[in-house]
Design a protein around this motif. Structure first.
Motif, mmCIF file in Angstrom:
data_model
loop_
_atom_site.group_PDB
_atom_site.id
_atom_site.type_symbol
_atom_site.label_atom_id
_atom_site.label_comp_id
_atom_site.label_asym_id
_atom_site.label_seq_id
_atom_site.Cartn_x
_atom_site.Cartn_y
_atom_site.Cartn_z
ATOM 1 N N GLY A 9 41.585 49.895 -32.522
ATOM 2 C CA GLY A 9 41.801 51.105 -31.908
ATOM 3 C C GLY A 9 41.277 52.345 -32.606
ATOM 4 O O GLY A 9 41.841 52.428 -33.548
ATOM 5 N N LEU A 12 43.919 58.149 -31.022
ATOM 6 C CA LEU A 12 44.547 59.176 -32.013
ATOM 7 C C LEU A 12 45.335 58.462 -33.088
ATOM 8 O O LEU A 12 45.189 58.926 -34.032
ATOM 9 N N ALA A 13 45.979 57.352 -32.740
ATOM 10 C CA ALA A 13 46.865 56.669 -33.820
ATOM 11 C C ALA A 13 46.066 55.907 -34.901
ATOM 12 O O ALA A 13 45.908 56.128 -36.017
ATOM 13 N N SER A 33 36.774 49.973 -29.249
ATOM 14 C CA SER A 33 36.330 49.509 -27.865
ATOM 15 C C SER A 33 35.604 50.681 -27.173
ATOM 16 O O SER A 33 34.457 50.505 -26.644
ATOM 17 N N GLY A 34 36.482 51.774 -26.902
ATOM 18 C CA GLY A 34 35.788 52.853 -26.059
ATOM 19 C C GLY A 34 36.737 54.054 -25.767
ATOM 20 O O GLY A 34 37.633 54.153 -26.778
ATOM 21 N N GLU A 35 37.035 54.206 -24.633
ATOM 22 C CA GLU A 35 37.511 55.441 -24.195
ATOM 23 C C GLU A 35 39.133 55.342 -24.828
ATOM 24 O O GLU A 35 39.558 54.240 -24.670
ATOM 25 N N ASN A 36 39.867 56.383 -25.005
ATOM 26 C CA ASN A 36 41.144 56.469 -25.335
ATOM 27 C C ASN A 36 41.975 57.644 -24.642
ATOM 28 O O ASN A 36 41.067 58.378 -23.974
ATOM 29 N N ALA A 37 42.936 57.601 -25.009
ATOM 30 C CA ALA A 37 43.582 58.780 -24.140
ATOM 31 C C ALA A 37 43.282 60.233 -24.663
ATOM 32 O O ALA A 37 43.595 61.044 -23.706
ATOM 33 N N SER A 42 45.196 67.047 -22.553
ATOM 34 C CA SER A 42 45.479 68.438 -22.038
ATOM 35 C C SER A 42 45.317 69.316 -23.071
ATOM 36 O O SER A 42 45.246 70.534 -22.708
ATOM 37 N N THR A 44 47.156 69.368 -25.783
ATOM 38 C CA THR A 44 48.330 69.736 -26.585
ATOM 39 C C THR A 44 49.036 68.390 -26.833
ATOM 40 O O THR A 44 48.860 67.444 -26.422
ATOM 41 N N SER A 46 52.742 66.723 -27.128
ATOM 42 C CA SER A 46 54.243 66.570 -26.880
ATOM 43 C C SER A 46 54.776 65.986 -28.133
ATOM 44 O O SER A 46 54.295 64.914 -28.679
ATOM 45 N N ALA A 242 37.828 43.907 -30.810
ATOM 46 C CA ALA A 242 38.682 42.799 -31.653
ATOM 47 C C ALA A 242 39.102 41.523 -30.408
ATOM 48 O O ALA A 242 39.710 41.918 -29.478
ATOM 49 N N SER A 279 44.286 51.781 -22.128
ATOM 50 C CA SER A 279 43.268 50.975 -23.172
ATOM 51 C C SER A 279 43.123 49.723 -23.332
ATOM 52 O O SER A 279 42.416 49.168 -24.188
ATOM 53 N N SER A 346 51.017 54.300 -29.247
ATOM 54 C CA SER A 346 51.300 53.997 -27.781
ATOM 55 C C SER A 346 51.386 52.553 -27.343
ATOM 56 O O SER A 346 52.140 52.169 -26.519
ATOM 57 N N ALA A 354 52.087 62.103 -27.851
ATOM 58 C CA ALA A 354 51.182 62.424 -29.062
ATOM 59 C C ALA A 354 52.164 62.394 -30.341
ATOM 60 O O ALA A 354 51.975 61.858 -31.467
HETATM 61 C C1 LIG Z 1 45.361 59.425 -19.922
HETATM 62 C C2 LIG Z 1 46.268 59.632 -20.856
HETATM 63 C C3 LIG Z 1 46.638 61.296 -21.321
HETATM 64 C C4 LIG Z 1 47.537 61.648 -22.188
HETATM 65 N N1 LIG Z 1 47.560 62.639 -22.558
HETATM 66 C C5 LIG Z 1 48.284 63.142 -23.419
HETATM 67 C C6 LIG Z 1 48.595 64.429 -23.931
HETATM 68 O O1 LIG Z 1 47.657 65.544 -23.445
HETATM 69 N N2 LIG Z 1 49.438 64.993 -24.880
HETATM 70 C C7 LIG Z 1 50.147 63.817 -25.323
HETATM 71 O O2 LIG Z 1 51.146 64.486 -26.088
HETATM 72 N N3 LIG Z 1 49.982 62.630 -25.057
HETATM 73 C C8 LIG Z 1 49.240 62.320 -24.042
HETATM 74 N N4 LIG Z 1 49.283 60.963 -23.839
HETATM 75 C C9 LIG Z 1 50.063 59.767 -24.441
HETATM 76 C C10 LIG Z 1 49.235 59.201 -25.300
HETATM 77 O O3 LIG Z 1 49.870 57.881 -25.322
HETATM 78 C C11 LIG Z 1 49.402 59.699 -26.925
HETATM 79 O O4 LIG Z 1 49.095 60.960 -26.837
HETATM 80 C C12 LIG Z 1 48.182 59.346 -27.705
HETATM 81 O O5 LIG Z 1 46.677 59.733 -27.702
HETATM 82 C C13 LIG Z 1 47.702 57.675 -27.631
HETATM 83 O O6 LIG Z 1 46.866 57.339 -28.631
HETATM 84 P P1 LIG Z 1 46.791 55.757 -29.287
HETATM 85 O O7 LIG Z 1 45.888 55.744 -30.377
HETATM 86 O O8 LIG Z 1 48.113 55.194 -29.403
HETATM 87 O O9 LIG Z 1 46.079 55.102 -28.141
HETATM 88 P P2 LIG Z 1 44.836 55.265 -27.208
HETATM 89 O O10 LIG Z 1 44.264 56.647 -27.168
HETATM 90 O O11 LIG Z 1 45.067 54.595 -25.876
HETATM 91 O O12 LIG Z 1 43.834 54.482 -28.067
HETATM 92 C C14 LIG Z 1 43.737 52.986 -28.279
HETATM 93 C C15 LIG Z 1 42.294 52.719 -28.589
HETATM 94 O O13 LIG Z 1 42.111 51.096 -28.542
HETATM 95 C C16 LIG Z 1 41.277 50.676 -27.953
HETATM 96 N N5 LIG Z 1 41.361 49.143 -28.195
HETATM 97 C C17 LIG Z 1 42.210 48.541 -27.333
HETATM 98 N N6 LIG Z 1 42.090 47.113 -27.499
HETATM 99 C C18 LIG Z 1 41.176 46.900 -28.451
HETATM 100 C C19 LIG Z 1 40.530 45.865 -29.092
HETATM 101 N N7 LIG Z 1 40.943 44.598 -28.753
HETATM 102 N N8 LIG Z 1 39.495 46.000 -29.999
HETATM 103 C C20 LIG Z 1 39.139 47.327 -30.066
HETATM 104 N N9 LIG Z 1 39.627 48.356 -29.697
HETATM 105 C C21 LIG Z 1 40.499 48.368 -28.858
HETATM 106 C C22 LIG Z 1 40.963 51.238 -26.860
HETATM 107 O O14 LIG Z 1 39.712 51.242 -26.309
HETATM 108 C C23 LIG Z 1 41.223 52.650 -27.221
HETATM 109 O O15 LIG Z 1 40.084 53.520 -27.784
HETATM 110 C C24 LIG Z 1 48.271 60.418 -22.832
HETATM 111 C C25 LIG Z 1 48.161 59.157 -22.360
HETATM 112 C C26 LIG Z 1 47.180 58.908 -21.323
HETATM 113 C C27 LIG Z 1 47.068 57.294 -21.013
#
Ligand SMILES: Cc1cc2nc3c(=O)[nH]c(=O)nc-3n(C[C@H](O)[C@H](O)[C@H](O)COP(=O)(O)OP(=O)(O)OC[C@H]3O[C@@H](n4cnc5c(N)ncnc54)[C@H](O)[C@@H]3O)c2cc1C
Length: 370
Positions: A9, A12-13, A33-37, A42, A44, A46, A242, A279, A346, A354
Motif C-alpha cells: 500500500g 499515507l500510511a 496498486s494505485g489510487e489512494n485516499a 481535503s 487537511t 483530522s 500484492a 482501496s 485505515s 489521517a
Molecule cells: C476518499 C477518502 C478521502 C479521505 N479524505 C481525508 C481527509 O481529507 N482528511 C483525513 O484526515 N482523512 C481522510 N480520509 C481518511 C483516510 O482513510 C486517511 O486519511 C488516510 O489517507 C488513509 O491512508 P491509508 O494509507 O491507510 O489508506 P489508502 O490511502 O486507502 O491507501 C491504501 C493503498 O493501498 C493500495 N493497495 C490495496 N491493496 C493492495 C495490494 N494488494 N497490493 C498493493 N497495493 C494495494 C491501494 O491501491 C492504495 O493505494 C479519507 C478517506 C477516503 C476513503
C-alpha cells in the motif's frame, strides 16, 4: 528480491512508514496498486497526529500548518467550519469557528463546476461577512472549456501552474477591497511553488478550498512523499499489486505480486497498509467482509443487516470495519498474531482519519526500528 521491510500500500500510511524506515537505514519496498485516499484529500488531517509527522513531512519538502495536538478550524467546500489538526500549505487554518476576514472574494475559473461557490458564499454570509463570487477567464483554459469533461481540477492545474503571473493579474483585477480571496485547489500539482507565488503576488490573504476529486494538493503530497522515499533509497513498485502471501508457522515467508509473478518478494518484516474498501484493502461479499491478501481476522458486525444503519446520515458500522490486531499491531489470523506482519492506517478497525493512520504508522515504525 529481499528487503528488510515490505509494505503493501502506497497511501499515507504506507509512504509515511516507508520514508520513516528508510531514514532509519531500513531498506523498504512499497507495493502500490494505485489510487489512494490522498488523491481525494481535503488538504487537511483530522484526528490526533503524532509530533513526528511535521518534521518527517518537512524533510520531504511538505509544509504542514497547524498543531498536531490541538484543533484548528478550516472552511469546507460546503461553507461549514470543520475541526482539523494539520493542513497542507494551500489551506488557511483559523483559531476559532469563524474565518478571519472582513470582506471576501470567491474567484473561480469560468466554466469550472466542481467548486461549489454558492455553498461557500452562503456559509461565509452566515458568519455575517460580506462575500462576492466572481469568475475569471484566461486564454490557456479555452481549450479545456470546450470539452466540459476536461474542465477538471487536475487539467486546470496543469494549465494554470504554467501562467501564475497572468492568474495573479486577473485576480488583482477582480479585487475590490477584499481582504480574503478564496480560490479552488487547482494550483500546485507538481510543486507548491504556484501556491506560494500566488500568495506573494496578491495583496490579500488567499485560502485554497477543496474541489470535487481528484485533489490537486493530495496528488502533489503523495508524489512528494514518493519522491522523498525513493531519494532515501526505497523501492516503489508503482502500479503493482500484492496478490498472494505465503504464511507458515505464524510468519509471512514471501509475497507474490501481479507484475513480478516469477519472483518472490521476501523481508524480515511486512506492513499491511492497504486501506479500506475504497482501496480494496477490505472486500465484501453478501456473506462477509474480508481482508483479501493474508486472510486476516476482520472486526465487523456478524450480521449483514448490522453493517449499515437505515438512517442515511448516521455513522455506518461497516465504515469502522478493519483487521483485528494484538496490542503491537500484529494482525490476527484465526485468532493468532502473525509475528512479522504489522497493520497500519485505515485497514485497522475503528475510526478512519489521517491522525489515526499516522499514529498507527509511527507506532509500527518504532516497533520495526527498535
Ligand atoms: C476518499 C477518502 C478521502 C479521505 N479524505 C481525508 C481527509 O481529507 N482528511 C483525513 O484526515 N482523512 C481522510 N480520509 C481518511 C483516510 O482513510 C486517511 O486519511 C488516510 O489517507 C488513509 O491512508 P491509508 O494509507 O491507510 O489508506 P489508502 O490511502 O486507502 O491507501 C491504501 C493503498 O493501498 C493500495 N493497495 C490495496 N491493496 C493492495 C495490494 N494488494 N497490493 C498493493 N497495493 C494495494 C491501494 O491501491 C492504495 O493505494 C479519507 C478517506 C477516503 C476513503
Amino acid at each position: 528480491m529481499k528487503f528488510q521491510t515490505i509494505i503493501v500500500g502506497g497511501g499515507l500510511a504506507g509512504l509515511t512508514a516507508g520514508l520513516a524506515l528508510q531514514k532509519k537505514g531500513i531498506s523498504c519496498a512499497i507495493i502500490s496498486s494505485g489510487e489512494n485516499a490522498l488523491h481525494f484529500s481535503s488538504g487537511t488531517f483530522s484526528g490526533d497526529c503524532p509530533e513526528e509527522t511535521v518534521r518527517l513531512f518537512e524533510e520531504a519538502g511538505i509544509v504542514l500548518k497547524g498543531d498536531p495536538a490541538k484543533d484548528s478550524w478550516r472552511l469546507t467546500p460546503s461553507g461549514s467550519m470543520q475541526k482539523v489538526r494539520l493542513a497542507f500549505e494551500d489551506v488557511t487554518l483559523y483559531p476559532s469557528e469563524k474565518i478571519n476576514a472582513t470582506n471576501v472574494l470567491i474567484a473561480n475559473p469560468e466554466g469550472f463546476i466542481d467548486f461549489p461557490t454558492a455553498f461557500i458564499a452562503d456559509g461565509i454570509s452566515q458568519q455575517g461577512i460580506p462575500c462576492k463570487v466572481k469568475s475569471f477567464s484566461l486564454p490557456c483554459l479555452k481549450l479545456l472549456r470546450e470539452s466540459p469533461s476536461e474542465m477538471r481540477s487536475v487539467g486546470i492545474a496543469k494549465k494554470l501552474d504554467g501562467c501564475i503571473e497572468e492568474v495573479a493579474e486577473c485576480i488583482k483585477g477582480l479585487l475590490d477591497g477584499e481582504d480574503l480571496v478564496i480560490l479552488p485547489q487547482v494550483f500546485g500539482l507538481a510543486s507548491p511553488e504556484p501556491v506560494r507565488a500566488l500568495r506573494a503576488a496578491i495583496p490579500a490573504e488567499i485560502n485554497f478550498i477543496g474541489t470535487m476529486p481528484p485533489s490537486v494538493p493530495g496528488i502533489r503530497v503523495q508524489l512528494q512523499l514518493k519522491k522523498a522515499f525513493e531519494r532515501a533509497g526505497g523501492t516503489f513498485l508503482m502500479g503493482d499489486t500484492a496478490i498472494m502471501a505465503e504464511i507458515a508457522d505464524g510468519t509471512v515467508r514471501f509475497i507474490r505480486t501481479k507484475n513480478l509473478d516469477s519472483h518472490i518478494l521476501s523481508a524480515d518484516n511486512y506492513i499491511l497498509a492497504s486501506g479500506t474498501f475504497f482501496s480494496k484493502g477490505l472486500t465484501s461479499s453478501m456473506q462477509k467482509i474480508s481482508e483479501p491478501l493474508f486472510g486476516l481476522d476482520v472486526e465487523c458486525p456478524e450480521e449483514r443487516t448490522e453493517w449499515y444503519s437505515e438512517d442515511f446520515f448516521a455513522p455506518q458500522p461497516y465504515m469502522a470495519a478493519g483487521v483485528k490486531t494484538d496490542k503491537d499491531l500484529h494482525p490476527l489470523r484465526d485468532g493468532q498474531p502473525i509475528s512479522n506482519l504489522y497493520a497500519a492506517g485505515s485497514i485497522l478497525a475503528g475510526k478512519k482519519n489521517a491522525g489515526m493512520a499516522l499514529t498507527s504508522t509511527f507506532k509500527v515504525v518504532k516497533k520495526i526500528a527498535l
